[in-house]
Design an enzyme around this catalytic site. Structure first.
Site, mmCIF file in Angstrom:
data_model
loop_
_atom_site.group_PDB
_atom_site.id
_atom_site.type_symbol
_atom_site.label_atom_id
_atom_site.label_comp_id
_atom_site.label_asym_id
_atom_site.label_seq_id
_atom_site.Cartn_x
_atom_site.Cartn_y
_atom_site.Cartn_z
ATOM 1 N N VAL A 35 15.664 17.392 -19.677
ATOM 2 C CA VAL A 35 14.519 18.302 -19.617
ATOM 3 C C VAL A 35 13.333 17.650 -18.918
ATOM 4 O O VAL A 35 13.240 16.421 -18.828
ATOM 5 C CB VAL A 35 14.097 18.765 -21.034
ATOM 6 C CG1 VAL A 35 15.199 19.601 -21.680
ATOM 7 C CG2 VAL A 35 13.713 17.582 -21.911
ATOM 8 N N ASP A 78 16.359 10.586 -27.775
ATOM 9 C CA ASP A 78 17.627 10.686 -27.058
ATOM 10 C C ASP A 78 18.592 9.686 -27.711
ATOM 11 O O ASP A 78 19.161 9.984 -28.763
ATOM 12 C CB ASP A 78 17.314 10.398 -25.578
ATOM 13 C CG ASP A 78 18.471 10.616 -24.646
ATOM 14 O OD1 ASP A 78 18.990 11.736 -24.595
ATOM 15 O OD2 ASP A 78 18.857 9.667 -23.933
ATOM 16 N N LYS A 96 4.419 7.133 -21.253
ATOM 17 C CA LYS A 96 3.433 8.174 -21.101
ATOM 18 C C LYS A 96 3.928 9.500 -21.656
ATOM 19 O O LYS A 96 3.190 10.464 -21.720
ATOM 20 C CB LYS A 96 3.089 8.349 -19.601
ATOM 21 C CG LYS A 96 2.518 7.078 -18.976
ATOM 22 C CD LYS A 96 2.298 7.266 -17.464
ATOM 23 C CE LYS A 96 3.445 6.567 -16.748
ATOM 24 N NZ LYS A 96 3.368 6.602 -15.302
ATOM 25 N N ASP A 107 9.373 13.666 -18.056
ATOM 26 C CA ASP A 107 9.377 13.561 -16.599
ATOM 27 C C ASP A 107 10.763 13.311 -16.048
ATOM 28 O O ASP A 107 11.678 12.912 -16.765
ATOM 29 C CB ASP A 107 8.481 12.397 -16.159
ATOM 30 C CG ASP A 107 9.113 11.040 -16.472
ATOM 31 O OD1 ASP A 107 9.486 10.826 -17.648
ATOM 32 O OD2 ASP A 107 9.266 10.218 -15.566
HETATM 33 P P1 IMP Z 1 15.724 7.032 -26.136
HETATM 34 O O1 IMP Z 1 15.178 5.644 -26.251
HETATM 35 O O2 IMP Z 1 17.088 7.038 -25.467
HETATM 36 O O3 IMP Z 1 15.726 7.805 -27.436
HETATM 37 O O4 IMP Z 1 14.840 7.777 -25.087
HETATM 38 C C1 IMP Z 1 13.622 8.217 -25.377
HETATM 39 C C2 IMP Z 1 12.799 8.344 -24.129
HETATM 40 O O5 IMP Z 1 13.589 8.644 -22.979
HETATM 41 C C3 IMP Z 1 11.859 9.490 -24.311
HETATM 42 O O6 IMP Z 1 10.648 9.068 -24.867
HETATM 43 C C4 IMP Z 1 11.729 10.014 -22.899
HETATM 44 O O7 IMP Z 1 10.657 9.347 -22.270
HETATM 45 C C5 IMP Z 1 13.015 9.671 -22.224
HETATM 46 N N1 IMP Z 1 13.955 10.805 -22.183
HETATM 47 C C6 IMP Z 1 15.049 11.029 -22.939
HETATM 48 N N2 IMP Z 1 15.646 12.183 -22.633
HETATM 49 C C7 IMP Z 1 14.884 12.738 -21.666
HETATM 50 C C8 IMP Z 1 14.956 13.984 -20.944
HETATM 51 O O8 IMP Z 1 15.840 14.848 -21.129
HETATM 52 N N3 IMP Z 1 13.968 14.189 -20.039
HETATM 53 C C9 IMP Z 1 12.967 13.300 -19.802
HETATM 54 N N4 IMP Z 1 12.856 12.152 -20.462
HETATM 55 C C10 IMP Z 1 13.804 11.869 -21.379
#
Ligand code: IMP
Ligand code: MG
Length: 182
Positions: free
Chosen positions: A161, A111, A48, A167
């Site tokens: 964040v 991330d 979401k 969230d």
């Molecule tokens: P990744 O797969 O590790 O790149 O993570 C991406 C997803 O993790 C994003 O779409 C967010 O939903 C969540 N996410 C990553 N960092 C944060 C943060 O600092 N705050 C909230 N959600 C995060």
């Protein structure tokens, strides 16, 4: 920085986000293949977290493009905590076929890169005509999986964040700014 009623500190105020979204929309529109203008752009966001940014971005794209469609992917890589589980799960396909479409993949934050890498591979396997990716936030220091992201709103440090779609255990998505807990 300003402390707000919900116990978050403002990292990026709403006005700065709004300005950046307008600029990103122009950047994205200029970079699109000519055929995408004629055929229409399909904007797809993983639910979401992408929803708030996506909603503002499509409205900012409106002056540049006269045919924009929206769809969503159910993807999850996080539980209730603040660190990635390392696995991405697909729990909802877009409602309409993506084959042959010019797609803009939109997310709140990159991330580890796992979520967008998974989404990009999923879309490419289904034969999209072109694919570009936009994210409001990027934490480059956290990257585990290299993933091409053509349009980035803001690069941020390794802080967790909330707000503007992001969230913590489903809280704070509605904040109009990007905040840091505490
Ligand atoms: P990744 O797969 O590790 O790149 O993570 C991406 C997803 O993790 C994003 O779409 C967010 O939903 C969540 N996410 C990553 N960092 C944060 C943060 O600092 N705050 C909230 N959600 C995060
Ligand atoms: Mg997400």
């Amino acid at each position: 920085m300003t402390t707000t009623v919900v116990g978050t500190t403002v990292l990026i105020p709403a006005e700065r986000i709004a300005q950046r979204v307008q600029a990103l929309a122009g950047e994205i529109a200029r970079a699109l293949p000519a055929e995408a203008r004629a055929q229409g752009l399909l904007v797809i966001g993983p639910l979401k977290g992408s929803v708030v940014f996506l909603a503002d971005l499509v409205r900012a794209l409106h002056p540049h493009l006269d045919h924009v469609e929206m769809d969503f992917l159910g993807l999850s890589s996080y539980g209730a905590g603040t660190s990635s589980s390392g696995t991405v799960r697909l729990d909802g396909e877009p409602r309409h076929p993506v084959a042959g479409r010019h797609v803009l993949l939109v997310d709140d934050i990159v991330d580890s890169g796992r979520t967008l890498a998974f989404a990009q591979a999923w879309l490419r396997e289904r034969g999209v005509a072109s694919l570009r990716t936009a994210t409001l936030l990027d934490k480059p220091s956290r990257r585990v999986v290299p993933v091409p992201v053509e349009h980035v709103g803001f690069e941020i440090e390794d802080v967790f964040v909330v707000g503007y779609g992001t969230d913590h255990a489903e809280r704070h998505r509605e904040l109009p700014y990007i905040g840091v807990k505490g």
